[in-house]
Design a protein around this motif. Sequence first.
Motif, PDB file in Angstrom:
ATOM      1  N   GLY A  60      -6.527  37.225  13.705  1.00 36.49           N
ATOM      2  CA  GLY A  60      -5.458  36.253  13.493  1.00 36.49           C
ATOM      3  C   GLY A  60      -4.334  36.999  12.796  1.00 36.49           C
ATOM      4  O   GLY A  60      -4.513  38.153  12.382  1.00 36.49           O
ATOM      5  N   ILE A  61      -3.189  36.379  12.656  1.00 38.07           N
ATOM      6  CA  ILE A  61      -2.064  37.013  11.962  1.00 38.07           C
ATOM      7  C   ILE A  61      -1.532  36.035  10.919  1.00 38.07           C
ATOM      8  O   ILE A  61      -1.303  34.865  11.216  1.00 38.07           O
ATOM      9  CB  ILE A  61      -0.944  37.423  12.944  1.00 38.07           C
ATOM     10  CG1 ILE A  61      -1.482  38.384  14.006  1.00 38.07           C
ATOM     11  CG2 ILE A  61       0.223  38.077  12.187  1.00 38.07           C
ATOM     12  CD1 ILE A  61      -0.471  38.740  15.095  1.00 38.07           C
ATOM     13  N   TYR A  62      -1.344  36.544   9.705  1.00 37.78           N
ATOM     14  CA  TYR A  62      -0.946  35.691   8.588  1.00 37.78           C
ATOM     15  C   TYR A  62       0.203  36.326   7.817  1.00 37.78           C
ATOM     16  O   TYR A  62       0.430  37.536   7.877  1.00 37.78           O
ATOM     17  CB  TYR A  62      -2.143  35.467   7.651  1.00 37.78           C
ATOM     18  CG  TYR A  62      -3.353  34.923   8.366  1.00 37.78           C
ATOM     19  CD1 TYR A  62      -3.561  33.563   8.485  1.00 37.78           C
ATOM     20  CD2 TYR A  62      -4.280  35.784   8.963  1.00 37.78           C
ATOM     21  CE1 TYR A  62      -4.669  33.059   9.160  1.00 37.78           C
ATOM     22  CE2 TYR A  62      -5.387  35.298   9.647  1.00 37.78           C
ATOM     23  CZ  TYR A  62      -5.572  33.930   9.737  1.00 37.78           C
ATOM     24  OH  TYR A  62      -6.662  33.442  10.423  1.00 37.78           O
ATOM     25  N   ALA A  63       0.915  35.481   7.067  1.00 34.90           N
ATOM     26  CA  ALA A  63       1.995  35.957   6.199  1.00 34.90           C
ATOM     27  C   ALA A  63       2.032  35.097   4.947  1.00 34.90           C
ATOM     28  O   ALA A  63       1.746  33.895   4.996  1.00 34.90           O
ATOM     29  CB  ALA A  63       3.337  35.894   6.928  1.00 34.90           C
ATOM     30  N   PHE A  64       2.363  35.722   3.824  1.00 36.24           N
ATOM     31  CA  PHE A  64       2.518  34.980   2.587  1.00 36.24           C
ATOM     32  C   PHE A  64       3.980  34.622   2.386  1.00 36.24           C
ATOM     33  O   PHE A  64       4.851  35.492   2.473  1.00 36.24           O
ATOM     34  CB  PHE A  64       1.989  35.801   1.406  1.00 36.24           C
ATOM     35  CG  PHE A  64       0.488  35.874   1.364  1.00 36.24           C
ATOM     36  CD1 PHE A  64      -0.248  34.818   0.865  1.00 36.24           C
ATOM     37  CD2 PHE A  64      -0.181  36.983   1.855  1.00 36.24           C
ATOM     38  CE1 PHE A  64      -1.638  34.862   0.844  1.00 36.24           C
ATOM     39  CE2 PHE A  64      -1.566  37.048   1.836  1.00 36.24           C
ATOM     40  CZ  PHE A  64      -2.303  35.983   1.326  1.00 36.24           C
ATOM     41  N   VAL A  65       4.225  33.350   2.169  1.00 34.51           N
ATOM     42  CA  VAL A  65       5.589  32.860   1.954  1.00 34.51           C
ATOM     43  C   VAL A  65       5.647  32.140   0.623  1.00 34.51           C
ATOM     44  O   VAL A  65       4.649  31.563   0.179  1.00 34.51           O
ATOM     45  CB  VAL A  65       6.030  31.915   3.094  1.00 34.51           C
ATOM     46  CG1 VAL A  65       6.041  32.657   4.434  1.00 34.51           C
ATOM     47  CG2 VAL A  65       5.098  30.706   3.195  1.00 34.51           C
TER      48      VAL A  65
END
Length: 257
Positions: A124-129
């Motif tokens: 999966g692909i994730y990002a912290f915002v």
Amino acid sequence: MKILAIDSSGLVATVALLEDEDLIAEYTVHYKKTHSQTLLPMLDQIKSMTELDLKTVDAIAVASGPGSFTGLRIGSATAKGLAQGLNKPVIEVPTLEGLAWQMYGCSALICPLMDARRDQVYTGIYAFVPARQSDDKTEKKAAPGDGVSQDYEMKCLMEGTCCLLPQVVRKLNEMGEAVVLLGDGAQVYREKLKETLTVPYTFAPAHRRLQSAAAVGALALRYAAQGKMVSCYEHKPEYFRLSQAERERQEALHHGT
């Protein structure tokens, strides 16, 4: 809130005890033993070392999948048994999210890769915002020397899936952003990733590369605050695909028709 967390979805067996924002204990083993040999003794050791009364635990957190079929079943059965015996809820934490949570606050994309065999990966692909600011619209300026506390939310940019490695590489290249790679699949396919990625990338260090029950527990605390809990009877692992035995059975049935 006190949480007992379990992750046996991959190569490592890992157990942790957390209370509110504090990690009380974590026990992780990555060696030539099956999870059925290690998980319960690790739980017992943490209980003994921390003088834990299991009745004081508020919930059981478990990595819910994807991952090793056998490992997921062992972790799930352990979590269900504890939850049923203690009459406590289960907090299901997707394995990929638990892996990604270890890179909390990172500015790059996070891409967990778990070896799914047959040239496939769970990924999966994730990002912290930055988390949403409060409704108070009054601008608050920090005094000189004062730090500004920043909380982050993890945003899912590509849902967890089982796919061929080139598919996720193509997606990452299209996104055009720096990425951190972690999980046992990042190590298995290290050379292929080096050859095919065109975006800046880095491999997570050893202490952040594989599953961590502490990360599962920390993320579970957030899920609990959102009311994301189930009973022991509702919990079941997510496999993302059929087991080898089930695939072979279907193939045999297909060829037999």
